[in-house]
Enzyme design. Structure first.
Site, PDB file in Angstrom:
ATOM      1  N   HIS A 100      -0.994  -2.325   3.128  1.00  0.00           N
ATOM      2  CA  HIS A 100      -1.010  -1.745   4.472  1.00  0.00           C
ATOM      3  C   HIS A 100      -2.276  -2.198   5.180  1.00  0.00           C
ATOM      4  O   HIS A 100      -3.370  -2.082   4.635  1.00  0.00           O
ATOM      5  CB  HIS A 100      -1.017  -0.217   4.412  1.00  0.00           C
ATOM      6  CG  HIS A 100       0.244   0.364   3.863  1.00  0.00           C
ATOM      7  ND1 HIS A 100       0.551   1.686   3.955  1.00  0.00           N
ATOM      8  CD2 HIS A 100       1.271  -0.218   3.227  1.00  0.00           C
ATOM      9  CE1 HIS A 100       1.718   1.897   3.388  1.00  0.00           C
ATOM     10  NE2 HIS A 100       2.175   0.757   2.928  1.00  0.00           N
ATOM     11  N   ASP A 118       6.358  -4.143   5.540  1.00  0.00           N
ATOM     12  CA  ASP A 118       5.425  -4.765   6.484  1.00  0.00           C
ATOM     13  C   ASP A 118       5.808  -4.510   7.938  1.00  0.00           C
ATOM     14  O   ASP A 118       5.529  -5.335   8.806  1.00  0.00           O
ATOM     15  CB  ASP A 118       5.308  -6.284   6.232  1.00  0.00           C
ATOM     16  CG  ASP A 118       4.976  -6.584   4.781  1.00  0.00           C
ATOM     17  OD1 ASP A 118       4.161  -5.846   4.213  1.00  0.00           O
ATOM     18  OD2 ASP A 118       5.550  -7.547   4.230  1.00  0.00           O
TER      19      ASP A 118
HETATM   20  P1  GTP Z   1       4.028  -2.431   3.468  1.00  0.00           P
HETATM   21  O1  GTP Z   1       3.949  -1.080   2.802  1.00  0.00           O
HETATM   22  O2  GTP Z   1       3.400  -3.509   2.673  1.00  0.00           O
HETATM   23  O3  GTP Z   1       5.455  -2.715   3.746  1.00  0.00           O
HETATM   24  O4  GTP Z   1       3.124  -2.515   4.840  1.00  0.00           O
HETATM   25  P2  GTP Z   1       3.035  -2.032   6.342  1.00  0.00           P
HETATM   26  O5  GTP Z   1       4.355  -1.545   6.845  1.00  0.00           O
HETATM   27  O6  GTP Z   1       1.910  -1.060   6.477  1.00  0.00           O
HETATM   28  O7  GTP Z   1       2.665  -3.310   7.180  1.00  0.00           O
HETATM   29  P3  GTP Z   1       1.500  -4.394   6.976  1.00  0.00           P
HETATM   30  O8  GTP Z   1       0.208  -3.741   7.244  1.00  0.00           O
HETATM   31  O9  GTP Z   1       1.682  -5.123   5.718  1.00  0.00           O
HETATM   32  O10 GTP Z   1       1.910  -5.442   8.127  1.00  0.00           O
HETATM   33  C1  GTP Z   1       1.883  -5.164   9.453  1.00  0.00           C
HETATM   34  C2  GTP Z   1       0.918  -6.140  10.171  1.00  0.00           C
HETATM   35  O11 GTP Z   1       1.116  -6.055  11.556  1.00  0.00           O
HETATM   36  C3  GTP Z   1      -0.554  -5.811   9.945  1.00  0.00           C
HETATM   37  O12 GTP Z   1      -1.288  -6.981   9.922  1.00  0.00           O
HETATM   38  C4  GTP Z   1      -0.916  -4.956  11.182  1.00  0.00           C
HETATM   39  O13 GTP Z   1      -2.293  -5.024  11.547  1.00  0.00           O
HETATM   40  C5  GTP Z   1      -0.067  -5.614  12.221  1.00  0.00           C
HETATM   41  N1  GTP Z   1       0.429  -4.740  13.283  1.00  0.00           N
HETATM   42  C6  GTP Z   1       0.994  -3.497  13.177  1.00  0.00           C
HETATM   43  N2  GTP Z   1       1.441  -3.086  14.385  1.00  0.00           N
HETATM   44  C7  GTP Z   1       1.156  -4.084  15.253  1.00  0.00           C
HETATM   45  C8  GTP Z   1       1.405  -4.279  16.646  1.00  0.00           C
HETATM   46  O14 GTP Z   1       2.006  -3.466  17.328  1.00  0.00           O
HETATM   47  N3  GTP Z   1       0.980  -5.455  17.193  1.00  0.00           N
HETATM   48  C9  GTP Z   1       0.339  -6.409  16.478  1.00  0.00           C
HETATM   49  N4  GTP Z   1      -0.048  -7.514  17.097  1.00  0.00           N
HETATM   50  N5  GTP Z   1       0.109  -6.271  15.166  1.00  0.00           N
HETATM   51  C10 GTP Z   1       0.509  -5.122  14.569  1.00  0.00           C
HETATM   52  P1  IMP Z   2       7.687  -5.845  -6.515  1.00  0.00           P
HETATM   53  O1  IMP Z   2       7.765  -4.573  -5.741  1.00  0.00           O
HETATM   54  O2  IMP Z   2       6.308  -6.381  -6.664  1.00  0.00           O
HETATM   55  O3  IMP Z   2       8.413  -5.722  -7.825  1.00  0.00           O
HETATM   56  O4  IMP Z   2       8.494  -6.941  -5.672  1.00  0.00           O
HETATM   57  C1  IMP Z   2       9.904  -6.867  -5.471  1.00  0.00           C
HETATM   58  C2  IMP Z   2      10.276  -7.386  -4.081  1.00  0.00           C
HETATM   59  O5  IMP Z   2       9.798  -6.481  -3.088  1.00  0.00           O
HETATM   60  C3  IMP Z   2       9.666  -8.744  -3.712  1.00  0.00           C
HETATM   61  O6  IMP Z   2      10.584  -9.438  -2.902  1.00  0.00           O
HETATM   62  C4  IMP Z   2       8.422  -8.390  -2.922  1.00  0.00           C
HETATM   63  O7  IMP Z   2       8.032  -9.405  -2.071  1.00  0.00           O
HETATM   64  C5  IMP Z   2       8.931  -7.169  -2.160  1.00  0.00           C
HETATM   65  N1  IMP Z   2       7.856  -6.235  -1.804  1.00  0.00           N
HETATM   66  C6  IMP Z   2       7.262  -5.329  -2.626  1.00  0.00           C
HETATM   67  N2  IMP Z   2       6.343  -4.626  -1.970  1.00  0.00           N
HETATM   68  C7  IMP Z   2       6.349  -5.070  -0.684  1.00  0.00           C
HETATM   69  C8  IMP Z   2       5.625  -4.690   0.494  1.00  0.00           C
HETATM   70  O8  IMP Z   2       4.797  -3.793   0.510  1.00  0.00           O
HETATM   71  N3  IMP Z   2       5.930  -5.373   1.618  1.00  0.00           N
HETATM   72  C9  IMP Z   2       6.863  -6.341   1.650  1.00  0.00           C
HETATM   73  N4  IMP Z   2       7.569  -6.726   0.584  1.00  0.00           N
HETATM   74  C10 IMP Z   2       7.317  -6.095  -0.581  1.00  0.00           C
HETATM   75 MG    MG Z   3       2.525  -4.807   3.862  1.00  0.00          MG
END
Ligand code: GTP
Ligand code: IMP
Ligand code: MG
Length: 355
Positions: free
Chosen positions: A42, A12
């Site tokens: 994402h 995230d």
């Molecule tokens: P995973 O593969 O689940 O780990 O996800 P990810 O790395 O793509 O991130 P995810 O989208 O779950 O979470 C990031 C959050 O922050 C989202 O809600 C984005 O819209 C938000 N976001 C990303 N960059 C910025 C930023 O620079 N500022 C703000 N305010 N929000 C941001």
């Molecule tokens: P699983 O990948 O669903 O087996 O979860 C294993 C661990 O990874 C848990 O703590 C989840 O919350 C974390 N996890 C899996 N995918 C994500 C992701 O995309 N963002 C943040 N945490 C994750």
């Molecule tokens: Mg995410």
């Protein structure tokens, strides 16, 4: 030219946002999704519209790019077909014939976790386990997927040999790696850049750039008793966090403890699980280690605007406040790699691009 984007902390970090920016700005010919599977959530905002994607790469925002999902990625067919509709990508999205399939039984099994690891419940762990046991179904066996299966390694390597631009989107974060995270509080696979390359069938010698993404602070969804989360003492002893807490309280945000108040203020709620994330201070040591293991050539810092609202929407370094600049500098110095992309808002173009 091949670039890989991976998470440097606990997922995230905003990989989706950065991938969508690179997809628009650098105009890659091919954009591939690597990583575990639909446990990833994402988020990407384009023209005021929010997309929450779990299977299809956020690079879909570039309508000219060919989109691929590598053999290492677990595919949930229902979810995949739904996302093709929401992203309107039929005709340019393909998955590898050997992708393992997540079935209902895997999701049911995953939900029995009972909070032990705090999995996402998307069936990834049990499906990965079936793959290792060699009892998993593969994409080529699923009739609904027949229009989408291809040989991803072949397509990737043909694109590379033709001198095309290729972008690879990783999922989760370094701290969730099956190899390098706080085992057993991890996901079901390694999450580093080398595995991302292997997922889509390219060799390490083909990779030119590895972008490791960090959020300006740290967040974690799911369980991990080894992490130190932000508490009263940390907040009291740090001007930046004291300011954040003050702003949260001014907005009338309430919670059981400072961590919850700050998480709510920062909008930290799991994309897939809907669970509130826990917040920590930026983990410099983990960041440095993860940059090394990933072979980072560039780092990106996201969500700077959440800690320093005066920076929201900045597109030039000169628009950043002194405190925000100091924070980025501290990250660069401890990690030992230059921050070339600084994200200052959720929109695709809220980026300071210093490449
Ligand atoms: P995973 O593969 O689940 O780990 O996800 P990810 O790395 O793509 O991130 P995810 O989208 O779950 O979470 C990031 C959050 O922050 C989202 O809600 C984005 O819209 C938000 N976001 C990303 N960059 C910025 C930023 O620079 N500022 C703000 N305010 N929000 C941001
Ligand atoms: P699983 O990948 O669903 O087996 O979860 C294993 C661990 O990874 C848990 O703590 C989840 O919350 C974390 N996890 C899996 N995918 C994500 C992701 O995309 N963002 C943040 N945490 C994750
Ligand atoms: Mg995410």
């Amino acid at each position: 030219m091949v670039s890989i984007v991976v998470g440097g902390h606990y997922g995230d970090e905003g990989k989706g946002k950065i991938v969508s920016y690179l997809a628009q700005k650098d105009d890659p010919d091919v954009i591939s999704r690597s990583g575990v599977g639909p446990n990833a959530g994402h988020t990407v905002w384009v023209d005021g519209k929010k997309y929450g994607l779990r299977m299809i790469t956020c690079g879909f925002v570039n309508p000219n790019a060919r989109l691929l999902i590598g053999a290492g990625v677990l595919v949930d067919p229902g979810r995949f077909l739904d996302e093709i509709k929401t992203t309107d990508t039929d005709g340019r999205i393909f998955i590898d014939q050997n992708c393992s399939i997540i079935e209902q039984k895997h999701k049911d099994e995953d939900k029995k976790d009972g909070g032990k690891i705090g999995t996402t419940g998307t069936g990834c762990g049990p499906a990965m386990s079936d793959r290792v046991m060699r009892t998993a179904k593969q994409a080529k066996e699923i009739p609904q997927l027949k229009d989408y299966v291809t040989d991803v390694p072949l397509q990737m390597n043909e694109a590379i040999d033709a001198g095309k631009k290729v972008l690879i989107e990783g999922t989760q974060g370094f701290g969730l790696s099956l190899y390098y995270g706080n085992y057993p509080y991890v996901t079901s696979k390694d999450t580093s850049a080398s595995t991302a390359a292997a997922d889509v069938g390219i060799g390490p010698t083909n990779v030119d750039d590895v972008y490791v993404i960090y959020k300006a602070y740290m967040s974690r969804v799911g369980k991990d008793p080894y992490i130190h989360y932000l508490d009263d003492k940390d907040v009291e002893g740090n001007t930046m966090w004291r300011n954040v807490l003050e702003r949260a309280k001014k907005q009338g945000i309430e919670g059981e403890n400072v961590n919850e108040i700050i998480a709510t203020y920062l909008g930290e709620v799991g994309t897939v699980t809907g669970r509130p994330r826990k917040i920590g201070s930026f983990d410099f040591e983990l960041a440095r280690y993860s940059a090394k293991v990933n072979g980072a050539t560039q780092i990106c810092v996201t969500c700077l605007d959440k800690l320093f609202p005066e920076c929201a929407g900045a597109k030039e370094k000169s628009q950043l406040s002194e405190q925000a600049l100091d924070h980025v500098k501290a990250i660069e110095e401890s990690v030992g790699v230059k921050a070339t992309l600084i994200s200052t808002g959720p929109d695709v173009y809220d980026v300071i691009d210093l490449r």
